[in-house]
Design a protein around this motif. Structure first.
Motif, PDB file in Angstrom:
ATOM      1  N   GLU A 185     -19.844 -46.699 -37.106  1.00 15.12           N
ATOM      2  CA  GLU A 185     -19.415 -45.299 -37.145  1.00 15.12           C
ATOM      3  C   GLU A 185     -18.931 -44.922 -38.541  1.00 15.12           C
ATOM      4  OE1 GLU A 185     -16.711 -44.211 -34.005  1.00 15.12           O
ATOM      5  OE2 GLU A 185     -18.233 -44.605 -32.475  1.00 15.12           O
ATOM      6  N   VAL A 186     -19.560 -43.890 -39.099  1.00 14.13           N
ATOM      7  CA  VAL A 186     -19.120 -43.365 -40.391  1.00 14.13           C
ATOM      8  C   VAL A 186     -18.854 -41.868 -40.269  1.00 14.13           C
ATOM      9  CG1 VAL A 186     -20.463 -45.120 -41.628  1.00 14.13           C
ATOM     10  CG2 VAL A 186     -21.432 -42.831 -41.287  1.00 14.13           C
ATOM     11  N   PHE A 187     -18.243 -41.339 -41.326  1.00  9.99           N
ATOM     12  CA  PHE A 187     -17.892 -39.927 -41.376  1.00  9.99           C
ATOM     13  C   PHE A 187     -18.638 -39.257 -42.523  1.00  9.99           C
ATOM     14  CE2 PHE A 187     -15.389 -36.751 -43.639  1.00  9.99           C
ATOM     15  CZ  PHE A 187     -15.098 -35.843 -42.641  1.00  9.99           C
TER      16      PHE A 187
ATOM     17  N   PHE B 235     -17.623 -38.740 -47.820  1.00  8.96           N
ATOM     18  CA  PHE B 235     -18.163 -39.819 -47.007  1.00  8.96           C
ATOM     19  C   PHE B 235     -17.093 -40.881 -46.816  1.00  8.96           C
ATOM     20  CE2 PHE B 235     -19.733 -44.139 -46.767  1.00  8.96           C
ATOM     21  CZ  PHE B 235     -20.462 -44.054 -45.589  1.00  8.96           C
ATOM     22  N   GLY B 236     -17.023 -41.450 -45.635  1.00  9.32           N
ATOM     23  CA  GLY B 236     -16.100 -42.558 -45.409  1.00  9.32           C
ATOM     24  C   GLY B 236     -16.472 -43.291 -44.134  1.00  9.32           C
ATOM     25  N   MET B 237     -15.772 -44.387 -43.875  1.00 12.11           N
ATOM     26  CA  MET B 237     -16.021 -45.113 -42.641  1.00 12.11           C
ATOM     27  C   MET B 237     -15.335 -44.388 -41.497  1.00 12.11           C
ATOM     28  SD  MET B 237     -17.968 -47.273 -43.874  1.00 12.11           S
ATOM     29  CE  MET B 237     -18.333 -48.367 -42.509  1.00 12.11           C
ATOM     30  N   GLY B 238     -15.882 -44.533 -40.288  1.00 11.31           N
ATOM     31  CA  GLY B 238     -15.316 -43.848 -39.126  1.00 11.31           C
ATOM     32  C   GLY B 238     -14.043 -44.530 -38.643  1.00 11.31           C
ATOM     33  N   GLY B 239     -13.553 -44.051 -37.518  1.00  9.24           N
ATOM     34  CA  GLY B 239     -12.360 -44.636 -36.919  1.00  9.24           C
ATOM     35  C   GLY B 239     -11.171 -44.536 -37.856  1.00  9.24           C
ATOM     36  N   ILE B 240     -10.500 -45.671 -38.090  1.00  9.62           N
ATOM     37  CA  ILE B 240      -9.304 -45.644 -38.932  1.00  9.62           C
ATOM     38  C   ILE B 240      -9.661 -45.601 -40.414  1.00  9.62           C
ATOM     39  CG2 ILE B 240      -7.902 -46.862 -37.211  1.00  9.62           C
ATOM     40  CD1 ILE B 240      -8.129 -49.340 -39.093  1.00  9.62           C
ATOM     41  N   GLY B 241     -10.963 -45.752 -40.738  1.00  8.48           N
ATOM     42  CA  GLY B 241     -11.394 -45.826 -42.138  1.00  8.48           C
ATOM     43  C   GLY B 241     -10.840 -44.694 -42.980  1.00  8.48           C
TER      44      GLY B 241
ATOM     45  N   ASP C 128     -17.473 -31.279 -40.231  1.00  9.70           N
ATOM     46  CA  ASP C 128     -17.192 -32.685 -39.927  1.00  9.70           C
ATOM     47  C   ASP C 128     -18.322 -33.260 -39.086  1.00  9.70           C
ATOM     48  OD1 ASP C 128     -14.492 -32.735 -40.993  1.00  9.70           O
ATOM     49  OD2 ASP C 128     -13.910 -31.552 -39.249  1.00  9.70           O
ATOM     50  N   LEU C 129     -18.974 -34.290 -39.576  1.00  6.77           N
ATOM     51  CA  LEU C 129     -19.888 -35.079 -38.747  1.00  6.77           C
ATOM     52  C   LEU C 129     -19.129 -36.373 -38.460  1.00  6.77           C
ATOM     53  CD1 LEU C 129     -23.272 -34.620 -40.676  1.00  6.77           C
ATOM     54  CD2 LEU C 129     -22.109 -33.059 -39.081  1.00  6.77           C
ATOM     55  N   ASN C 130     -18.539 -36.466 -37.275  1.00 11.74           N
ATOM     56  CA  ASN C 130     -17.585 -37.552 -37.025  1.00 11.74           C
ATOM     57  C   ASN C 130     -17.585 -37.977 -35.560  1.00 11.74           C
ATOM     58  OD1 ASN C 130     -15.620 -39.398 -37.554  1.00 11.74           O
ATOM     59  ND2 ASN C 130     -13.941 -37.935 -37.486  1.00 11.74           N
ATOM     60  N   PRO C 131     -18.273 -39.052 -35.209  1.00 10.66           N
ATOM     61  CA  PRO C 131     -18.939 -39.957 -36.138  1.00 10.66           C
ATOM     62  C   PRO C 131     -20.439 -39.723 -36.263  1.00 10.66           C
ATOM     63  CG  PRO C 131     -18.764 -41.008 -34.006  1.00 10.66           C
ATOM     64  CD  PRO C 131     -18.201 -39.611 -33.870  1.00 10.66           C
ATOM     65  N   ILE C 132     -20.982 -40.311 -37.373  1.00  8.93           N
ATOM     66  CA  ILE C 132     -22.413 -40.578 -37.483  1.00  8.93           C
ATOM     67  C   ILE C 132     -22.550 -42.052 -37.122  1.00  8.93           C
ATOM     68  CG2 ILE C 132     -24.423 -40.633 -39.024  1.00  8.93           C
ATOM     69  CD1 ILE C 132     -22.733 -38.882 -41.004  1.00  8.93           C
ATOM     70  N   LYS C 133     -23.455 -42.395 -36.218  1.00  8.07           N
ATOM     71  CA  LYS C 133     -23.675 -43.809 -35.871  1.00  8.07           C
ATOM     72  C   LYS C 133     -24.855 -44.312 -36.693  1.00  8.07           C
ATOM     73  CE  LYS C 133     -21.307 -44.579 -31.765  1.00  8.07           C
ATOM     74  NZ  LYS C 133     -20.856 -45.899 -31.284  1.00  8.07           N
TER      75      LYS C 133
ATOM     76  N   CYS D 288     -30.141 -43.250 -38.059  1.00  9.74           N
ATOM     77  CA  CYS D 288     -28.756 -42.939 -37.752  1.00  9.74           C
ATOM     78  C   CYS D 288     -28.749 -41.691 -36.881  1.00  9.74           C
ATOM     79  CB  CYS D 288     -27.926 -42.737 -39.025  1.00  9.74           C
ATOM     80  SG  CYS D 288     -28.333 -41.268 -39.962  1.00  9.74           S
ATOM     81  N   VAL D 289     -27.635 -41.448 -36.212  1.00 10.76           N
ATOM     82  CA  VAL D 289     -27.569 -40.293 -35.326  1.00 10.76           C
ATOM     83  C   VAL D 289     -26.160 -39.724 -35.324  1.00 10.76           C
ATOM     84  CG1 VAL D 289     -27.421 -41.883 -33.359  1.00 10.76           C
ATOM     85  CG2 VAL D 289     -27.897 -39.484 -32.941  1.00 10.76           C
TER      86      VAL D 289
END
Ligand code: ADP
Ligand code: MG
Length: 233
Positions: free
Chosen positions: A119-121, A136-142, A210-215, A223-224
């Motif tokens: 999961e990314v952002f 751009f960043g990592m998803g979740g707590i990233g 916000d695209l949160n999350p992109i998998k 990716c989706v």
């Protein structure tokens, strides 16, 4: 499959301030942003047939411009494996909704469950002095806890997104590691260029995206975007 009527195709010219997940994805997809398979429904019967068509497991969410952060209200239920679980989730959402007054609901979103992927952002935000930039960043707590993200002002130049991804510590998780395949970086890069193109094309109206999350799936699998939000100004 019965077709569900949805009020007018989404556009940015109305008086909406917030464009929720379903319409946001419809706006972004033509720019090359890959989005989850999904249908918006209002009745349980329709929801069930959409779930069968998409194939279990599915995700069920409530979509409303008034509720930009759905899971804060328990309005996202993932990994529904069969019709019994689907029905139970529907009832649970109905009950949770009944406790939220004043929210105008577009419908229930039945969506493919993307079990794999990192999961990314991806996002766009506006600075009063510098204008729009892409994040751009990592998803979740990233992003929220580790503050691990990178920014570029729009418009982008060639190679900007590749460099942007590389600036985050989390990017290491996307690369191949000891025989484990890396993530599909090419599709992630294309997705983020699509996001930037959409923002540029509508620059005057955009406050935030916000695209949160992109998998991001493993290399070759794409990716989706499973959640999206557009805020206008
Ligand atoms: P919110 O509006 O609260 O951000 P999301 O639609 O992002 O709601 O859903 C919350 C979380 O549920 C996501 O961060 C993701 O981890 C998971 N999720 C949502 N949709 C899917 C999906 N289609 N497949 C797999 N996981 C999903
Ligand atoms: Mg989300």
């Amino acid at each position: 499959l019965r077709q569900v009527k949805h009020p007018a195709s989404p556009d940015l010219n109305g008086t909406r301030q917030v464009i929720g997940e379903y319409d946001a994805k419809k706006l972004l997809q033509p720019y090359g942003v890959p989005v989850s398979r999904e249908h918006l429904v209002r009745a349980l019967d329709d929801g069930r047939s959409v779930a069968r068509e998409i194939g279990f497991p599915v995700v069920l969410k409530v979509v409303s411009d008034d509720i930009p952060h759905k899971s804060e209200h328990g309005l996202v239920i993932v990994g529904l494996r069969n019709e019994a679980e689907f029905d139970a989730a529907w009832r649970l959402l109905e009950e949770r909704l009944s406790r939220l007054d004043n929210a105008k609901i577009d419908g229930y979103l039945v969506q493919e469950f993307v079990a794999d992927g990192i999961e990314v952002f991806g996002g766009v935000s506006r600075d009063p002095d510098f204008g729009l930039s892409l994040a751009f960043g990592m998803g979740g707590i990233g992003i929220e806890v580790m503050k691990d993200f990178a920014l570029r002002l729009l418009p982008l130049r060639n190679g900007d997104i590749e460099a942007l991804i590389g600036e985050t510590k989390g990017a290491a998780l996307l690369r191949p590691y000891r025989g484990r395949p890396g993530a599909d970086l090419r599709s992630l890069v294309d997705c983020l260029y699509g996001l930037a193109d959409f923002a540029q094309a509508n620059a005057e109206r955009i406050a935030e995206i916000d695209l949160n999350p992109i998998k991001v799936r493993e290399d070759g699998k794409g990716c989706v975007v499973v959640d999206a939000l557009i805020v206008l100004r």
